[in-house]
Structure formats: structure tokens, C-alpha cells
Design a protein around this motif. Structure first.
Motif, PDB file in Angstrom:
ATOM      1  N   TRP A  83      32.038  63.571 -73.039  1.00 54.67           N
ATOM      2  CA  TRP A  83      32.312  62.819 -74.271  1.00 54.67           C
ATOM      3  C   TRP A  83      31.957  61.743 -73.841  1.00 54.67           C
ATOM      4  N   PRO A  84      31.385  60.449 -74.974  1.00 55.66           N
ATOM      5  CA  PRO A  84      31.068  59.758 -75.143  1.00 55.66           C
ATOM      6  C   PRO A  84      32.244  59.008 -75.078  1.00 55.66           C
ATOM      7  N   ASP A  85      32.136  57.335 -75.506  1.00 52.39           N
ATOM      8  CA  ASP A  85      33.477  56.499 -76.467  1.00 52.39           C
ATOM      9  C   ASP A  85      32.980  54.965 -76.436  1.00 52.39           C
ATOM     10  N   LYS A  86      33.208  54.665 -77.100  1.00 56.00           N
ATOM     11  CA  LYS A  86      32.439  53.214 -77.800  1.00 56.00           C
ATOM     12  C   LYS A  86      32.977  51.856 -76.871  1.00 56.00           C
ATOM     13  N   TRP A  87      34.039  52.180 -75.621  1.00 54.37           N
ATOM     14  CA  TRP A  87      33.622  50.862 -75.261  1.00 54.37           C
ATOM     15  C   TRP A  87      33.150  51.056 -74.013  1.00 54.37           C
ATOM     16  N   HIS A  88      31.752  52.145 -73.815  1.00 55.19           N
ATOM     17  CA  HIS A  88      30.769  52.297 -72.690  1.00 55.19           C
ATOM     18  C   HIS A  88      30.029  52.962 -72.493  1.00 55.19           C
ATOM     19  N   ALA A  89      28.537  52.373 -72.045  1.00 58.35           N
ATOM     20  CA  ALA A  89      27.143  52.806 -71.944  1.00 58.35           C
ATOM     21  C   ALA A  89      27.075  54.294 -71.860  1.00 58.35           C
ATOM     22  N   SER A  90      27.992  54.395 -70.705  1.00 53.24           N
ATOM     23  CA  SER A  90      28.079  55.907 -70.241  1.00 53.24           C
ATOM     24  C   SER A  90      28.663  56.940 -70.243  1.00 53.24           C
ATOM     25  N   PRO A  91      28.288  58.217 -70.294  1.00 49.84           N
ATOM     26  CA  PRO A  91      29.363  59.569 -70.425  1.00 49.84           C
ATOM     27  C   PRO A  91      30.829  59.437 -69.422  1.00 49.84           C
ATOM     28  N   TYR A  92      29.728  59.257 -68.555  1.00 45.77           N
ATOM     29  CA  TYR A  92      30.705  59.238 -67.341  1.00 45.77           C
ATOM     30  C   TYR A  92      32.046  58.992 -67.088  1.00 45.77           C
ATOM     31  N   TYR A  93      32.007  57.891 -67.352  1.00 49.84           N
ATOM     32  CA  TYR A  93      33.157  56.942 -67.414  1.00 49.84           C
ATOM     33  C   TYR A  93      34.256  57.775 -68.631  1.00 49.84           C
ATOM     34  N   ALA A  94      34.552  57.560 -70.084  1.00 45.22           N
ATOM     35  CA  ALA A  94      34.593  58.646 -70.682  1.00 45.22           C
ATOM     36  C   ALA A  94      35.282  60.411 -70.392  1.00 45.22           C
ATOM     37  N   THR A  95      33.852  61.346 -70.092  1.00 42.78           N
ATOM     38  CA  THR A  95      34.692  62.127 -69.193  1.00 42.78           C
ATOM     39  C   THR A  95      35.470  62.506 -68.242  1.00 42.78           C
ATOM     40  N   GLU A  96      35.188  61.187 -67.205  1.00 41.03           N
ATOM     41  CA  GLU A  96      36.494  61.303 -66.350  1.00 41.03           C
ATOM     42  C   GLU A  96      37.530  60.538 -66.546  1.00 41.03           C
ATOM     43  N   ARG A  97      37.662  59.864 -67.340  1.00 41.68           N
ATOM     44  CA  ARG A  97      39.407  59.781 -67.781  1.00 41.68           C
ATOM     45  C   ARG A  97      39.770  61.071 -68.813  1.00 41.68           C
ATOM     46  N   THR A  98      38.993  61.552 -69.515  1.00 41.46           N
ATOM     47  CA  THR A  98      39.119  62.341 -70.193  1.00 41.46           C
ATOM     48  C   THR A  98      39.731  64.133 -69.046  1.00 41.46           C
ATOM     49  N   VAL A  99      39.197  64.151 -68.363  1.00 37.89           N
ATOM     50  CA  VAL A  99      38.602  65.426 -67.288  1.00 37.89           C
ATOM     51  C   VAL A  99      40.721  65.403 -66.054  1.00 37.89           C
ATOM     52  N   THR A 100      40.321  63.988 -66.717  1.00 34.11           N
ATOM     53  CA  THR A 100      42.036  63.705 -65.464  1.00 34.11           C
ATOM     54  C   THR A 100      43.299  63.249 -66.484  1.00 34.11           C
ATOM     55  N   ALA A 101      43.000  63.421 -67.601  1.00 35.49           N
ATOM     56  CA  ALA A 101      43.879  63.357 -68.482  1.00 35.49           C
ATOM     57  C   ALA A 101      43.979  64.812 -68.615  1.00 35.49           C
ATOM     58  N   LEU A 102      43.073  65.706 -69.011  1.00 35.09           N
ATOM     59  CA  LEU A 102      43.189  67.027 -69.426  1.00 35.09           C
ATOM     60  C   LEU A 102      43.721  68.095 -68.298  1.00 35.09           C
ATOM     61  N   ALA A 103      42.791  67.357 -67.231  1.00 36.39           N
ATOM     62  CA  ALA A 103      43.594  68.269 -65.536  1.00 36.39           C
ATOM     63  C   ALA A 103      44.924  68.302 -65.101  1.00 36.39           C
ATOM     64  N   GLY A 104      45.307  67.241 -65.835  1.00 35.10           N
ATOM     65  CA  GLY A 104      47.305  67.074 -65.560  1.00 35.10           C
ATOM     66  C   GLY A 104      47.826  68.059 -66.191  1.00 35.10           C
ATOM     67  N   HIS A 105      47.272  68.531 -67.903  1.00 30.84           N
ATOM     68  CA  HIS A 105      48.032  68.825 -69.340  1.00 30.84           C
ATOM     69  C   HIS A 105      47.834  70.470 -69.395  1.00 30.84           C
ATOM     70  N   GLY A 106      47.061  70.635 -68.528  1.00 26.46           N
ATOM     71  CA  GLY A 106      47.271  72.241 -68.424  1.00 26.46           C
ATOM     72  C   GLY A 106      46.652  72.756 -69.272  1.00 26.46           C
TER      73      GLY A 106
END
Length: 536
Positions: A409-432
Motif C-alpha cells: 500500500w502506498p500513501d501520500k504522507w510517506h515516500a516508502s510503501p513500507y510505512y503504509a503497508t505496516e499500518r494497514t497490515v496491523t489494522a487488518l491483522a487485528g480485524h480478521g
């Protein structure tokens, strides 16, 4: 088994986390390096401000061998280079500039103009704040300088003093600043979102749209550049560019007093925004609390931060900015983690039917703001399992729908997709849910495939920050790749060892790239702690 050396590392991380919290707690402005762009704007608009010689020397010292300014990939150098070139040309036109200084700044500006000519003609350009306004405004100001009598008489500018000026790069429109100024002149009010980038519009606005000195109790839009441009807007028109002094009422205003204070805090240079304490404290508290690194005094300090930041009407990242879903979500999340009685209700203001707008009137959506919102809603649901169930499900579906084909996942607040990907993986892993689990697995597989030979991750080269995000992705995805995590741990231990010369590069988006150092350090410490727990 954890080795004795590993135990020592764990104790060291705990101590570093405690020291980081204490440092953040004592800093009224925030840990961030100066911004070339902002500092150059202050040089151009505020020669009357203490430290002008220091700022000019900084611009000259920071020029790269190819004539450009800035960091990161080539496309990121457009805005800082335009800003530096314009500022140096403004210096050359000052009556107070000596022949020696004028020659030096003109020669540097000429090299910068050459570097700008060598940039891609049409991008693609990064999605940095208000670039569509700032770029044509800077090109226009450079054109005015090059057409001046001072430029015509400068041999140090080489062909630039008699040739055509710079074209507006492809992808930008020369009339964009005028269009925006005219639009809001017709409306009769300038939205607050334009205060942060006022320098791109200030010269084109009708007087009625310019904030009155008495209406400001902080930097305009939290920006040194915007505040300096606002102050310059009050200068008598008869004064020459570069020698203008603001009206007495503006010089005595709270905004200018704050500008002077920021200059003192950062050694007469200026950051992208100030203060960044809301943003910094929420992100530091979130990273450390999730890793279990907030105990005792640190936990009480973080609770105090959130209690002072909390606003039921929505949280703003800095004084003078709009309230936004990102900071509001992080306040909800950290409050839940720290046991504070604040619920997710303020987030409702930003919900657009499918996901959350980062702020009202947003043009492009933010993955990380929505990932933070899902994390916050999940934390709220842990208290009340019937709460926000529909919002959580819809938001998880939206995040899955915007995953890129490569799994990140990319995002407009960061040049690296690893930032947005970590945030999203954390969110989705907690969701199920099956769709969320599949998205998380795709992300983890891509991250493993992109690890560098030294155990790091990074879009332009391995960094501790991006490696920390990648580690958290793999841990939260429960990816069974021990060798990848072992290599990452060795890399982080090496670059974080006492005496190691690892510099956190700027990867975060504002008007240009910047590095919020305390926040990055919190992410790295939390990743190292989680790795230590895994191997304990």
C-alpha cells in the motif's frame, strides 16, 4: 535461546525508550531536522529576521555537486531546488548584499537553474503538499528575478541573465495560484487548509483573504514559510524585494514572535512545521505502547500527552492546522491502549460513507489515516464488542480494495510503501476475516521478496526506519520466515549500536521530505524489542 548479548540489547532498548519519552516530554517543539525549502522561503521573505547570514550560508553549503538541493529520488529535488534558487536570487537583489556575496549566490543559483533544466520534463512528481501551487509560484518568482536589472548585470549568472527563464514543468499549470486566489476571492474566504502553504498564494490574494495580525496566536498554518510570506505581505510596496520590512503591527504580532522562537529552537534554520508535538507524541506513544515499552513514568507521561491533546471536536496535528482524521484516530488509539476513557466518536465527523477523509475538503485520500482509524475502531471494540462493527467492516473492505497489485500500500504522507503497508497490515491483522487475511499474506510475501542482502529494507537504500516497518509486517502477519527476521535483527542491532553512523533519511511528505526523528526512533526501538521477544 536468547543469548547474554541479546539480553543486554533488550535492556538497552528499554533504557533508550525511557530516555526517548523523557526527551519528547521536555521538548516544546519536536525533534526534526531543518527544512531546506522552509529555510529558503524565510531567506526570501524575511531578511529582517535574526540569523539571515546563517541561513544563506546553509543554502550555499547544502547545494549538491549536480547543482540541486534536497534529498531522495530526483523528482523530490524539484521543490527544494526551486526554493533555494529563488531565495539566492532574492539575496542577490538586496541593496545590502556585497559584491562578493552577490557573486557567490548568483553562481550557486546558476548551477541550480542548470540542475532544474536537467530534471524530468513532466514527472511523475511526488504527491507533496500543495506542489500544484508552490511549483508555478516559485517559477514565476524566479522569472521576475531573472528579468530584473540586477540579474541583467550579473556575469555570475552566465546565460541565465539574458536567456529565457524556466518553464513550468509538465504536470503543473502556470495559472494555478492565480486560479485558486480568484476562486476564493469570489467565495470571500480562504479555507484554513491553504494557510500551511500561504506562500504560494499570498502575493495574489485580495486583502480581505489575508489573516489579520490579531487573529493569529501561532505560526500561520504551523509553517515558517507561510508565516514569513504573510509578514512580507504587509510590507510597503515601494520597498525593493529583499529589503522589505513588515508593517509595525505585523512585526509585533504573536505569529512573528512565534517565528522568532522557532528560529531560536532550530539554530536560525526552520523545519517543515512547528510545533510538531501533537503528531510526535501520539506516534511515539502508539509505537512504544504496542511493543510494551511504556512502563512506569513513561506510561504516565504518555497518558498526560493524550489527555492534553484530546479534543472531542477532533484533533489537529499542530496549532493553525485543520482538525484531521489521522491525528484524531491516533488519539483514540493511544487513549484506548493507555486506559483513558475516550471513545471513537470524534472520528464520525470524517466518515464519507465508505472510509474516512483525512480532513474536510481533502482532494486525495490517505491509506494510513484510514488504517489508523481501523486500528482505533478495533481498540474501541475491545471495550464494547457491539460498537462500530459496521464501520470496521466497511473500512477493512475499503483498505483491501486499495491494495496495489504488488501486495503493498502506498500513501501520500510517506515516500516508502513500507510505512503504509505496516499500518494497514496491523489494522487488518487485528480485524480478521478471509479477505483481510489474504491481503495481509500478499503483503508479507512481497516484503520477504524485497529484503536486501544486508537484511534491510528501503525504497532508495536500506534504512532502519523502513526495516522496522518490514519487521512489524512480518511479525503481525505471522509470516513463517525466520531467516528474514534474523537478518533484519542483525542489521538493526548493527546500525543502532553505540557509535554506529546511521542517519535516518527524510522519507515523510510535507511540502518536501522530512524526518520526524523521535517518531522514527520509537518505531525502530519497538521493532527491536518485538524481535527480542520473539527470540527470547
Amino acid at each position: 535461546m536468547e543469548t547474554h548479548g541479546g539480553t543486554a540489547v533488550a535492556r538497552g532498548v528499554d533504557g533508550q525508550a525511557a530516555r526517548l519519552v523523557a526527551s519528547v516530554d521536555q521538548d516544546a517543539w519536536g525533534a526534526v531536522r531543518p527544512s531546506l525549502y522552509e529555510t529558503a522561503r524565510v531567506v526570501s521573505y524575511a531578511p529582517w529576521l535574526t540569523g539571515d547570514e546563517r541561513r544563506i550560508a546553509y543554502l550555499l553549503d547544502e547545494q549538491a555537486d549536480d547543482g540541486s538541493w534536497g534529498e531522495g529520488a530526483e523528482s523530490y529535488r524539484l521543490v527544494p531546488t526551486l526554493s533555494a534558487v529563488e531565495a539566492l536570487l532574492a539575496v542577490a537583489r538586496r541593496q545590502t548584499a556585497s559584491a562578493e556575496l552577490s557573486g557567490r549566490v548568483c553562481a550557486a543559483a546558476a548551477r541550480g537553474l542548470g540542475a532544474l533544466r536537467g530534471l524530468p520534463k513532466a514527472g511523475p512528481w511526488p504527491d507533496t503538499a500543495a506542489a500544484e501551487i508552490l511549483v508555478p509560484a516559485l517559477v514565476d518568482r524566479i522569472g521576475e528575478h531573472l528579468a530584473s536589472p540586477e540579474a541583467a548585470g550579473s556575469e555570475h549568472l552566465g546565460p541565465w541573465h539574458r536567456g529565457p527563464g524556466l518553464p513550468v514543468p509538465g504536470g503543473y499549470h502556470a495559472q494555478a495560484p492565480q486560479y485558486v486566489a480568484a476562486k476564493y476571492a469570489a467565495v470571500g474566504e480562504l479555507p484554513v487548509k491553504f494557510h500551511h502553504t500561504f506562500e504560494g498564494l499570498g502575493a495574489r490574494l485580495v486583502d480581505a483573504l489575508v489573516p489579520e495580525p490579531g487573529s493569529l496566536d501561532c505560526l500561520l498554518g504551523s509553517s515558517p514559510a507561510a508565516t514569513a510570506a504573510w509578514a512580507d505581505r504587509s510590507s510597503p510596496a515601494v520597498q525593493r524585494p529583499g529589503d522589505r520590512v513588515p508593517a509595525p503591527g505585523v512585526l509585533a504580532s504573536a505569529a512573528v514572535r512565534e517565528l522568532r522562537e522557532v528560529g531560536r529552537r532550530y539554530g536560525h534554520l526552520f523545519p517543515e512545521a512547528a510545533p510538531i508535538t501533537v503528531f510526535e507524541r501520539l506516534w511515539v506513544a502508539a509505537a512504544l505502547s504496542r511493543a510494551g515499552l511504556l512502563d512506569g513514568a513513561g506510561r504516565w507521561a504518555a497518558r498526560g500527552w493524550v489527555e492534553r491533546i484530546w479534543d472531542a471536536a477532533g484533533v489537529r496535528g499542530a496549532p493553525g492546522l485543520m482538525i484531521d482524521a489521522d491525528d484524531t484516530a491516533m488519539a483514540v488509539l493511544t487513549a484506548a491502549r493507555l486506559g483513558l476513557p475516550f471513545g471513537p466518536e470524534p472520528l464520525a465527523l470524517f466518515h464519507n460513507g465508505t472510509h474516512y477523509d483525512c480532513y474536510l475538503g481533502e482532494d486525495t485520500g490517505s491509506v494510513t489515516a484510514n488504517a489508523h482509524a481501523l486500528q482505533a475502531l478495533t481498540a474501541a471494540a475491545e471495550r464494547d464488542r457491539g460498537a462500530v462493527a459496521a464501520e470496521r467492516a466497511g473500512l477493512a473492505d475499503w483498505l483491501v480494495s486499495v491494495q496495489q497489485p504488488d501486495g503493498l500500500w502506498p500513501d501520500k504522507w510517506h515516500a516508502s510503501p513500507y510505512y503504509a503497508t505496516e499500518r494497514t497490515v496491523t489494522a487488518l491483522a487485528g480485524h480478521g476475516g478471509a479477505h483481510a487475511e489474504a491481503a495481509v499474506a500478499r503483503a508479507a510475501a512481497r516484503v520477504v521478496a524485497e529484503q536486501r542482502e544486508d537484511g534491510s529494507w528501503g525504497v532508495w537504500g536500506g534504512t532502519a526506519e523502513e526495516t522496522a516497518y518490514a519487521v512489524k509486517i512480518l511479525l503481525r502477519a505471522e509470516a513463517p520466515d525466520g531467516p528474514a527476521l534474523a537478518a533484519a535483527r542483525a542489521y538493526l542491532d548493527a546500525v543502532c549500536a553505540p557509535g554506529a553512523d546511521h542517519r535516518h533519511p527524510p522519507l515523510w511528505h510535507d511540502k518536501t521530505l522530512y524526518a520526524p526523528l523521535a517518531m522514527i526512533e520509537a518505531e525502530v526501538l519497538s521493532a527491536r524489542h518485538l524481535l527480542g521477544q520473539r527470540h527470547g
